[in-house]
Design a protein around this motif. Structure first.
Motif, mmCIF file in Angstrom:
data_model
loop_
_atom_site.group_PDB
_atom_site.id
_atom_site.type_symbol
_atom_site.label_atom_id
_atom_site.label_comp_id
_atom_site.label_asym_id
_atom_site.label_seq_id
_atom_site.Cartn_x
_atom_site.Cartn_y
_atom_site.Cartn_z
ATOM 1 N N SER A 1 -99.228 -15.505 110.423
ATOM 2 C CA SER A 1 -100.131 -16.424 111.106
ATOM 3 C C SER A 1 -99.899 -16.415 112.619
ATOM 4 N N ALA A 2 -99.217 -15.374 113.097
ATOM 5 C CA ALA A 2 -98.987 -15.264 114.537
ATOM 6 C C ALA A 2 -100.332 -15.232 115.251
ATOM 7 N N ILE B 1 -107.621 -22.961 127.677
ATOM 8 C CA ILE B 1 -108.329 -21.996 126.824
ATOM 9 C C ILE B 1 -107.599 -21.856 125.493
ATOM 10 N N ILE B 2 -106.285 -21.813 125.553
ATOM 11 C CA ILE B 2 -105.480 -21.720 124.328
ATOM 12 C C ILE B 2 -105.659 -22.983 123.495
ATOM 13 N N ALA B 3 -105.713 -24.130 124.161
ATOM 14 C CA ALA B 3 -105.933 -25.395 123.446
ATOM 15 C C ALA B 3 -107.301 -25.408 122.772
ATOM 16 N N GLU B 4 -108.312 -24.833 123.419
ATOM 17 C CA GLU B 4 -109.641 -24.754 122.798
ATOM 18 C C GLU B 4 -109.599 -23.930 121.515
ATOM 19 N N LYS B 5 -108.831 -22.846 121.535
ATOM 20 C CA LYS B 5 -108.672 -22.049 120.315
ATOM 21 C C LYS B 5 -107.996 -22.890 119.229
ATOM 22 N N ALA B 6 -107.023 -23.668 119.643
ATOM 23 C CA ALA B 6 -106.326 -24.527 118.687
ATOM 24 C C ALA B 6 -107.271 -25.567 118.103
ATOM 25 N N TYR B 7 -108.132 -26.163 118.962
ATOM 26 C CA TYR B 7 -109.110 -27.145 118.467
ATOM 27 C C TYR B 7 -110.006 -26.513 117.410
ATOM 28 N N THR B 8 -110.440 -25.299 117.683
ATOM 29 C CA THR B 8 -111.312 -24.597 116.730
ATOM 30 C C THR B 8 -110.594 -24.394 115.399
ATOM 31 N N GLU B 9 -109.338 -23.982 115.463
ATOM 32 C CA GLU B 9 -108.563 -23.783 114.232
ATOM 33 C C GLU B 9 -108.383 -25.103 113.485
ATOM 34 N N PHE B 10 -108.135 -26.174 114.225
ATOM 35 C CA PHE B 10 -108.001 -27.490 113.605
ATOM 36 C C PHE B 10 -109.299 -27.874 112.906
ATOM 37 N N ASP B 11 -110.421 -27.692 113.592
ATOM 38 C CA ASP B 11 -111.723 -28.023 113.003
ATOM 39 C C ASP B 11 -112.007 -27.214 111.740
ATOM 40 N N ASN B 12 -111.462 -26.005 111.692
ATOM 41 C CA ASN B 12 -111.634 -25.145 110.515
ATOM 42 C C ASN B 12 -110.547 -25.375 109.472
ATOM 43 N N LYS B 13 -109.744 -26.408 109.682
ATOM 44 C CA LYS B 13 -108.656 -26.788 108.775
ATOM 45 C C LYS B 13 -107.570 -25.725 108.668
ATOM 46 N N ASN B 14 -107.431 -24.919 109.704
ATOM 47 C CA ASN B 14 -106.351 -23.932 109.796
ATOM 48 C C ASN B 14 -105.225 -24.553 110.625
ATOM 49 N N LYS C 1 -101.927 -24.608 110.390
ATOM 50 C CA LYS C 1 -100.773 -23.788 110.749
ATOM 51 C C LYS C 1 -101.072 -22.960 111.993
ATOM 52 N N THR C 2 -102.268 -22.400 112.076
ATOM 53 C CA THR C 2 -102.648 -21.601 113.237
ATOM 54 C C THR C 2 -102.848 -22.501 114.451
ATOM 55 N N ALA C 3 -103.450 -23.664 114.256
ATOM 56 C CA ALA C 3 -103.620 -24.610 115.366
ATOM 57 C C ALA C 3 -102.261 -24.985 115.940
ATOM 58 N N ILE C 4 -101.316 -25.289 115.069
ATOM 59 C CA ILE C 4 -99.967 -25.636 115.515
ATOM 60 C C ILE C 4 -99.352 -24.467 116.281
ATOM 61 N N ALA C 5 -99.570 -23.250 115.826
ATOM 62 C CA ALA C 5 -99.018 -22.076 116.515
ATOM 63 C C ALA C 5 -99.584 -21.959 117.934
ATOM 64 N N ALA D 1 -100.205 -30.829 124.018
ATOM 65 C CA ALA D 1 -99.824 -29.892 122.948
ATOM 66 C C ALA D 1 -98.883 -30.568 121.953
ATOM 67 N N TYR D 2 -97.897 -31.305 122.469
ATOM 68 C CA TYR D 2 -97.004 -32.048 121.567
ATOM 69 C C TYR D 2 -97.795 -33.063 120.746
ATOM 70 N N TYR D 3 -98.672 -33.795 121.410
ATOM 71 C CA TYR D 3 -99.475 -34.781 120.685
ATOM 72 C C TYR D 3 -100.297 -34.112 119.585
ATOM 73 N N GLU D 4 -100.957 -33.026 119.922
ATOM 74 C CA GLU D 4 -101.844 -32.363 118.958
ATOM 75 C C GLU D 4 -101.074 -31.778 117.784
ATOM 76 N N ILE D 5 -99.871 -31.270 118.023
ATOM 77 C CA ILE D 5 -99.056 -30.806 116.893
ATOM 78 C C ILE D 5 -98.747 -31.989 115.992
ATOM 79 N N GLY D 6 -98.356 -33.102 116.590
ATOM 80 C CA GLY D 6 -98.108 -34.306 115.792
ATOM 81 C C GLY D 6 -99.330 -34.715 115.004
ATOM 82 N N PHE D 7 -100.497 -34.619 115.644
ATOM 83 C CA PHE D 7 -101.731 -35.005 114.965
ATOM 84 C C PHE D 7 -102.056 -34.037 113.820
ATOM 85 N N CYS D 8 -101.784 -32.755 114.001
ATOM 86 C CA CYS D 8 -101.983 -31.794 112.901
ATOM 87 C C CYS D 8 -101.123 -32.174 111.695
ATOM 88 N N TYR D 9 -99.874 -32.526 111.958
ATOM 89 C CA TYR D 9 -99.001 -32.949 110.859
ATOM 90 C C TYR D 9 -99.482 -34.268 110.257
#
Length: 147
Positions: free
Chosen positions: A20-21, A34-47, A49-53, A74-82
């Motif tokens: 999942s790198a 830009i990296i955070a936007e990719k993470a948001y997209t992964e979160f929205d797609n319920k991915n 683990k990838t969002a956290i990465a 980034a720390y907040y969003e990782i917490g929110f993913c969990y």
């Protein structure tokens, strides 16, 4: 023979866990938003683990002093993913970092609100200091009412 098999199994496990790198292009690697936007997209797609990465990439590759806001988010969003996955203990670790290590208000306020929600859902996760503080507040209030 057995040692070789165990080594092979461990190697395969490590390769799978790294599967999942994330991929960050040369153009993107200097822009945490830009990296955070990719993470948001992964979160929205319920991915998650990838969002956290992606968020972890921001934490690992951007200087906290120069990118305080991005790293705090980034720390907040990782917490929110969990949190979203009901992994409350993991979520609390990241929310505590936001609350105790950053002065950026929006993620701090949101982290505190989500932490309160976790404590309401799982009172056993509430730290002893908070419980003692609440007891002191109730006792003080009772004393003021009795006066």
């Amino acid at each position: 023979m057995k040692k070789g098999f165990v080594f092979l199994v461990v190697l395969v496990f490590l390769l799978i866990s790294c599967a999942s790198a994330i991929k960050v292009s040369v153009e993107e690697e200097n822009y945490p938003r830009i990296i955070a936007e990719k993470a948001y997209t992964e979160f929205d797609n319920k991915n998650y683990k990838t969002a956290i990465a992606y968020y972890q990439y921001i934490i690992d590759h951007f200087d906290r002093d120069n990118y305080t806001k991005d790293v705090a988010w980034a720390y907040y969003e990782i917490g929110f993913c969990y949190y979203y996955q009901s992994k409350y203990e993991e979520a609390l670790k990241y929310f505590n970092i936001v609350v105790n290590s950053f002065t950026v208000l929006p993620p701090r306020i949101l982290a505190q609100k989500v932490m309160q929600d976790i404590y309401e859902k799982k009172p056993k996760l509430k730290p002893v200091e908070i419980i003692e503080e609440e007891v002191d507040t109730v006792e003080t209030t009772e004393e003021n009412i009795d006066s």
